[in-house]
Design a protein around this motif. Structure first.
Motif, PDB file in Angstrom:
ATOM      1  N   GLU A 158     -45.443  23.415 108.262  1.00 41.95           N
ATOM      2  CA  GLU A 158     -43.898  23.737 108.444  1.00 41.95           C
ATOM      3  C   GLU A 158     -42.855  22.812 108.803  1.00 41.95           C
ATOM      4  O   GLU A 158     -43.194  21.505 109.238  1.00 41.95           O
ATOM      5  CB  GLU A 158     -44.180  24.679 109.786  1.00 41.95           C
ATOM      6  N   MET A 159     -41.580  23.098 108.488  1.00 40.70           N
ATOM      7  CA  MET A 159     -40.502  21.948 108.556  1.00 40.70           C
ATOM      8  C   MET A 159     -39.261  23.103 108.682  1.00 40.70           C
ATOM      9  O   MET A 159     -38.998  24.233 107.970  1.00 40.70           O
ATOM     10  CB  MET A 159     -40.040  21.215 107.446  1.00 40.70           C
ATOM     11  N   ASN A 160     -38.547  22.771 110.097  1.00 39.66           N
ATOM     12  CA  ASN A 160     -37.573  23.894 110.256  1.00 39.66           C
ATOM     13  C   ASN A 160     -36.391  23.784 109.226  1.00 39.66           C
ATOM     14  O   ASN A 160     -35.915  22.532 108.880  1.00 39.66           O
ATOM     15  CB  ASN A 160     -37.050  23.715 111.740  1.00 39.66           C
ATOM     16  N   GLU A 161     -35.867  24.851 108.561  1.00 41.22           N
ATOM     17  CA  GLU A 161     -34.886  24.680 107.604  1.00 41.22           C
ATOM     18  C   GLU A 161     -33.541  24.095 108.293  1.00 41.22           C
ATOM     19  O   GLU A 161     -32.694  23.719 107.257  1.00 41.22           O
ATOM     20  CB  GLU A 161     -34.520  26.124 107.147  1.00 41.22           C
ATOM     21  N   THR A 162     -33.498  23.915 109.464  1.00 41.73           N
ATOM     22  CA  THR A 162     -32.252  23.293 109.869  1.00 41.73           C
ATOM     23  C   THR A 162     -32.077  21.734 109.905  1.00 41.73           C
ATOM     24  O   THR A 162     -31.205  20.987 110.132  1.00 41.73           O
ATOM     25  CB  THR A 162     -31.873  23.902 111.326  1.00 41.73           C
ATOM     26  N   ALA A 163     -33.435  21.349 109.772  1.00 35.29           N
ATOM     27  CA  ALA A 163     -33.793  19.813 109.885  1.00 35.29           C
ATOM     28  C   ALA A 163     -33.010  19.178 108.898  1.00 35.29           C
ATOM     29  O   ALA A 163     -32.695  19.386 107.836  1.00 35.29           O
ATOM     30  CB  ALA A 163     -35.151  19.703 109.780  1.00 35.29           C
ATOM     31  N   LEU A 164     -32.415  17.907 109.131  1.00 39.81           N
ATOM     32  CA  LEU A 164     -31.953  16.913 108.470  1.00 39.81           C
ATOM     33  C   LEU A 164     -30.594  17.661 107.601  1.00 39.81           C
ATOM     34  O   LEU A 164     -30.106  17.090 106.612  1.00 39.81           O
ATOM     35  CB  LEU A 164     -32.745  16.362 107.156  1.00 39.81           C
ATOM     36  N   ARG A 165     -29.881  18.617 108.361  1.00 39.97           N
ATOM     37  CA  ARG A 165     -28.796  19.207 107.837  1.00 39.97           C
ATOM     38  C   ARG A 165     -27.728  19.128 109.191  1.00 39.97           C
ATOM     39  O   ARG A 165     -27.299  20.169 109.723  1.00 39.97           O
ATOM     40  CB  ARG A 165     -28.787  20.799 107.377  1.00 39.97           C
ATOM     41  N   PRO A 166     -27.237  18.074 109.308  1.00 39.44           N
ATOM     42  CA  PRO A 166     -26.513  17.778 110.694  1.00 39.44           C
ATOM     43  C   PRO A 166     -25.075  18.577 110.548  1.00 39.44           C
ATOM     44  O   PRO A 166     -24.481  18.704 109.603  1.00 39.44           O
ATOM     45  CB  PRO A 166     -26.312  16.376 110.760  1.00 39.44           C
ATOM     46  N   ILE A 167     -24.664  19.037 111.743  1.00 39.83           N
ATOM     47  CA  ILE A 167     -23.267  19.619 112.042  1.00 39.83           C
ATOM     48  C   ILE A 167     -22.575  18.628 112.706  1.00 39.83           C
ATOM     49  O   ILE A 167     -22.870  17.675 112.877  1.00 39.83           O
ATOM     50  CB  ILE A 167     -23.441  20.879 112.724  1.00 39.83           C
ATOM     51  N   ASN A 198     -25.411  17.667 117.561  1.00 34.45           N
ATOM     52  CA  ASN A 198     -26.408  18.576 116.849  1.00 34.45           C
ATOM     53  C   ASN A 198     -27.097  19.357 118.276  1.00 34.45           C
ATOM     54  O   ASN A 198     -27.526  20.511 118.035  1.00 34.45           O
ATOM     55  CB  ASN A 198     -27.388  17.849 116.136  1.00 34.45           C
ATOM     56  N   ILE A 199     -27.734  18.518 119.085  1.00 37.95           N
ATOM     57  CA  ILE A 199     -28.515  19.019 119.992  1.00 37.95           C
ATOM     58  C   ILE A 199     -27.833  20.024 120.972  1.00 37.95           C
ATOM     59  O   ILE A 199     -28.397  21.067 121.120  1.00 37.95           O
ATOM     60  CB  ILE A 199     -28.971  17.821 121.017  1.00 37.95           C
ATOM     61  N   LEU A 200     -26.487  19.763 121.155  1.00 42.69           N
ATOM     62  CA  LEU A 200     -25.656  20.673 121.885  1.00 42.69           C
ATOM     63  C   LEU A 200     -25.384  22.008 121.089  1.00 42.69           C
ATOM     64  O   LEU A 200     -25.548  23.100 121.584  1.00 42.69           O
ATOM     65  CB  LEU A 200     -24.219  20.005 122.091  1.00 42.69           C
ATOM     66  N   TYR A 201     -25.249  21.951 119.754  1.00 40.85           N
ATOM     67  CA  TYR A 201     -25.070  23.170 118.734  1.00 40.85           C
ATOM     68  C   TYR A 201     -26.504  23.811 119.001  1.00 40.85           C
ATOM     69  O   TYR A 201     -26.344  25.198 119.093  1.00 40.85           O
ATOM     70  CB  TYR A 201     -24.838  22.545 117.512  1.00 40.85           C
ATOM     71  N   TYR A 202     -27.487  23.221 118.740  1.00 46.55           N
ATOM     72  CA  TYR A 202     -28.845  23.990 118.649  1.00 46.55           C
ATOM     73  C   TYR A 202     -29.407  24.570 119.888  1.00 46.55           C
ATOM     74  O   TYR A 202     -30.058  25.604 119.819  1.00 46.55           O
ATOM     75  CB  TYR A 202     -29.776  23.087 118.011  1.00 46.55           C
ATOM     76  N   GLU A 205     -26.689  28.831 122.244  1.00 51.29           N
ATOM     77  CA  GLU A 205     -27.008  30.276 122.462  1.00 51.29           C
ATOM     78  C   GLU A 205     -28.182  30.609 123.252  1.00 51.29           C
ATOM     79  O   GLU A 205     -28.212  31.586 123.827  1.00 51.29           O
ATOM     80  CB  GLU A 205     -27.238  30.942 120.887  1.00 51.29           C
ATOM     81  N   GLU A 206     -29.365  29.858 123.070  1.00 49.30           N
ATOM     82  CA  GLU A 206     -30.571  29.848 123.637  1.00 49.30           C
ATOM     83  C   GLU A 206     -31.060  28.625 124.171  1.00 49.30           C
ATOM     84  O   GLU A 206     -30.978  27.688 123.465  1.00 49.30           O
ATOM     85  CB  GLU A 206     -31.639  30.813 122.726  1.00 49.30           C
ATOM     86  N   PRO A 207     -31.743  28.659 125.323  1.00 49.69           N
ATOM     87  CA  PRO A 207     -32.504  27.293 125.714  1.00 49.69           C
ATOM     88  C   PRO A 207     -33.507  26.949 124.758  1.00 49.69           C
ATOM     89  O   PRO A 207     -34.192  27.655 123.942  1.00 49.69           O
ATOM     90  CB  PRO A 207     -33.241  27.648 126.942  1.00 49.69           C
ATOM     91  N   ALA A 208     -33.797  25.366 124.517  1.00 51.63           N
ATOM     92  CA  ALA A 208     -34.394  24.807 123.802  1.00 51.63           C
ATOM     93  C   ALA A 208     -35.326  23.556 124.134  1.00 51.63           C
ATOM     94  O   ALA A 208     -34.666  22.995 125.071  1.00 51.63           O
ATOM     95  CB  ALA A 208     -33.912  24.588 122.469  1.00 51.63           C
ATOM     96  N   THR A 247     -26.891  24.016 126.427  1.00 51.96           N
ATOM     97  CA  THR A 247     -25.543  23.556 126.412  1.00 51.96           C
ATOM     98  C   THR A 247     -24.652  24.242 127.442  1.00 51.96           C
ATOM     99  O   THR A 247     -25.019  25.470 127.792  1.00 51.96           O
ATOM    100  CB  THR A 247     -24.733  23.901 125.107  1.00 51.96           C
ATOM    101  N   ASP A 248     -24.083  23.400 128.468  1.00 51.45           N
ATOM    102  CA  ASP A 248     -23.483  23.836 129.685  1.00 51.45           C
ATOM    103  C   ASP A 248     -21.880  23.944 129.333  1.00 51.45           C
ATOM    104  O   ASP A 248     -21.132  23.753 130.271  1.00 51.45           O
ATOM    105  CB  ASP A 248     -23.747  22.846 131.032  1.00 51.45           C
ATOM    106  N   PHE A 249     -21.448  24.232 128.210  1.00 51.49           N
ATOM    107  CA  PHE A 249     -19.949  24.647 128.144  1.00 51.49           C
ATOM    108  C   PHE A 249     -19.763  25.362 126.685  1.00 51.49           C
ATOM    109  O   PHE A 249     -20.783  25.625 125.970  1.00 51.49           O
ATOM    110  CB  PHE A 249     -19.253  23.331 127.822  1.00 51.49           C
ATOM    111  N   ILE A 250     -18.591  25.940 126.490  1.00 52.47           N
ATOM    112  CA  ILE A 250     -18.375  26.903 125.334  1.00 52.47           C
ATOM    113  C   ILE A 250     -18.166  26.010 123.884  1.00 52.47           C
ATOM    114  O   ILE A 250     -17.508  24.783 123.875  1.00 52.47           O
ATOM    115  CB  ILE A 250     -16.903  27.744 125.529  1.00 52.47           C
TER     116      ILE A 250
END
Length: 515
Positions: A158-167, A198-202, A205-208, A247-250
């Motif tokens: 498996e490989m998450n589809e978001t990997a290596l696609r930085p925002i 990217n960490i903050l983005y992912y 919405e939900e804890p990770a 993430t602890d901010f909007i």
């Protein structure tokens, strides 16, 4: 030799494990151990034609070790396994591709699992020795080894589809703090690297977990751990539950703008004409106030009057809560803001930056408003800029030559050809501001009850867009809607011909005397 050779035997290896254990849990663990060992040892196989007997030799050796480690005397039963098992002790080459893939998968594990995998498989330490190193029960080490094997087996396929696609997002702060952007940088500078964003983005919405973030970001877990340590230190994330971060901010995204587009103007329509009439009346009476207008035209000043009137109403009539800021690690009271908006959807907001000189020379503040259709953004002045602008307004010159030069360079002051200076920012004395507030009170007071009700109804749905743990931030943003609705009113008035567009590169900022 590629992994697919081993993958073809996964079912057979699992069947072998079932026949050599007494429970499905033990079979799972033994099968994973056999497969992991096979992957690790595959480069040592000299003759690929002997792969199958070599594999069953690995299986038998692993099963024997597994039995000893379980600490139980059990009979092992073999079905359809070749009698003459062959195991290669010598190897002439190393397939780096296999090792690299294995290293990558191990690196994606968090330290809890990664260190045990390394100690056990590469350093040859027993579960008992590892338990002593970590000062944990031996059973805990065995459980972590089993979990790590499961994770590695899953990761290979498996490989998450978001990997290596930085925002990429824009970071800012709001609140209070003494920063000059140079010797005292804004806090965002410490979390503005791409991986941290990217960490903050992912985990917005939900804890990770660290492992979740490693997969989504496409980098080894130890990089995530390194950044997470800094993000925790800088109070940009919080540990929502054990081992999971949020993430602890909007972080603004288009969903907020879409909601505003669909509901804001519609909500204001019943009161829209009365509000525009009140603003027109304020603008007409404000002309008579003899404040420093910086040679701005009446139409451009209408935007300044409008936002100042709403700021007054916010202070005196708004009933929405605005939670206080908690003190941050640097001793100041502020919060981060992230922005991922595409610009396709207009979010309601009157952006503003405010700076006040509270020192012994201080007597004025500077507020710069933006996010109004046609208004150009202008950053707030630093306190020394405010001082020299006040010097020019009241004395025609300033002794602070360096600050004067910087204020000229940034466009707050213009040096004329005759050597005199011109301040480009309108300015109110305390008395002039009081006169303006009285006009605002006169025309806005009669409609504030209905306006409060409209804004209150609008934010009921808006508040639901924010993650639940950001209640204080959500309430602040909803409070800002009270003034922010002016941007919707101005856009409606422009579209219906009741307000002309501002001049090109028009700023909406003002200096106000506070002492």
């Amino acid at each position: 030799m590629k992994y697919d050779k081993i993958e073809c035997y996964i079912d057979k290896v699992y069947g072998y494990a079932i026949n050599h254990t007494y429970s499905r849990e033990e079979a799972d663990e033994l099968a994973q151990e056999i497969l992991f060992t096979a992957v690790r040892e595959l480069p040592k196989l000299r003759d690929e034609s002997r792969f199958e007997p070599w594999l069953w030799g690995v299986a038998r050796n692993v099963a024997n070790t597994f039995r000893r480690n379980m600490g139980k005397q059990r009979a092992l039963y073999c079905y359809d396994v070749p009698e003459n098992l062959f195991y290669e002790d010598e190897y002439p080459f190393v397939e780096e591709e296999i090792y690299d893939t294995l290293r990558t998968k191990i690196a994606m594990l968090s330290a809890t699992y990664r260190d045990i995998i390394i100690w056990h498989y590469y350093d040859g330490l027993s579960a008992k020795t590892i338990a002593e190193k970590l000062n944990v029960p031996e059973g805990t080490v065995r459980w972590r080894l089993s979990e790590a094997r499961k994770k590695l087996k899953k990761e290979c396929g498996e490989m998450n589809e978001t990997a290596l696609r930085p925002i990429r997002m824009k970071l800012d702060i709001y609140g209070n703090g003494n920063y000059n952007g140079k010797t005292i940088p804004f806090p965002t500078v410490y979390i503005d690297d791409a991986l941290s964003q990217n960490i903050l983005y992912y985990c917005y919405e939900e804890p990770a977990s660290v492992e979740d973030l490693a997969k989504m970001c496409g980098v080894p877990a130890y990089y995530i751990e390194e950044r997470m340590e800094n993000l925790l230190k800088r109070e940009a994330v919080t540990e929502a539950v054990k081992g999971k971060y949020q993430t602890d901010f909007i972080i603004w995204s288009d969903k907020y703008g879409i909601y505003c587009e669909e509901h804001a103007e519609k909500a204001l329509l019943p009161l829209m004409d009365e509000i525009i009439l009140a603003l027109n009346s304020i603008a007409e009476e404000a002309k008579a106030i003899d404040f420093y207008k910086a040679k701005k035209g009446d139409n451009d000043l209408r935007y300044l009057y409008g936002v100042m009137a709403f700021a007054y109403a916010d202070e005196h009539y708004c009933k929405l809560p605005y939670p206080s800021f908690k003190k941050k690690y640097d001793g100041n009271e502020w919060c981060y803001l992230g922005n991922m908006e595409t610009g396709k959807h207009k979010r309601i907001a009157i952006g503003f930056q405010h700076s006040a000189n509270l020192g012994k020379r201080g007597g004025f503040s500077h507020t710069s408003y933006f996010s109004i259709n046609g208004i150009t953004f202008r950053p707030m002045m630093y306190d020394n800029y405010i001082n020299v602008c006040a010097d020019i307004l009241y004395h025609g010159a300033s002794k602070d030559i360096e600050s004067l030069a910087n204020a000229i360079q940034d466009g707050y002051i213009i040096k004329r050809s005759d050597g005199s200076f011109f301040v480009t920012v309108p300015s109110f004395t305390k008395e002039q501001k009081a006169a303006f507030d009285a006009i605002s009170e006169k025309y806005l007071a009669p409609i504030m009850a209905e306006y409060n009700e409209i804004v209150g109804n609008f934010i009921q749905g808006y508040k639901k867009l924010f993650p639940k743990h950001l209640l204080d931030d959500a309430q602040r943003m909803c409070r800002n809607m009270f003034t922010g609705m002016y941007s919707v009113i101005a856009a409606h008035a422009q579209r219906t011909g009741k307000l002309s567009m501002p001049s090109e590169n028009c700023y909406c900022d003002v200096m106000i005397q506070h002492k």
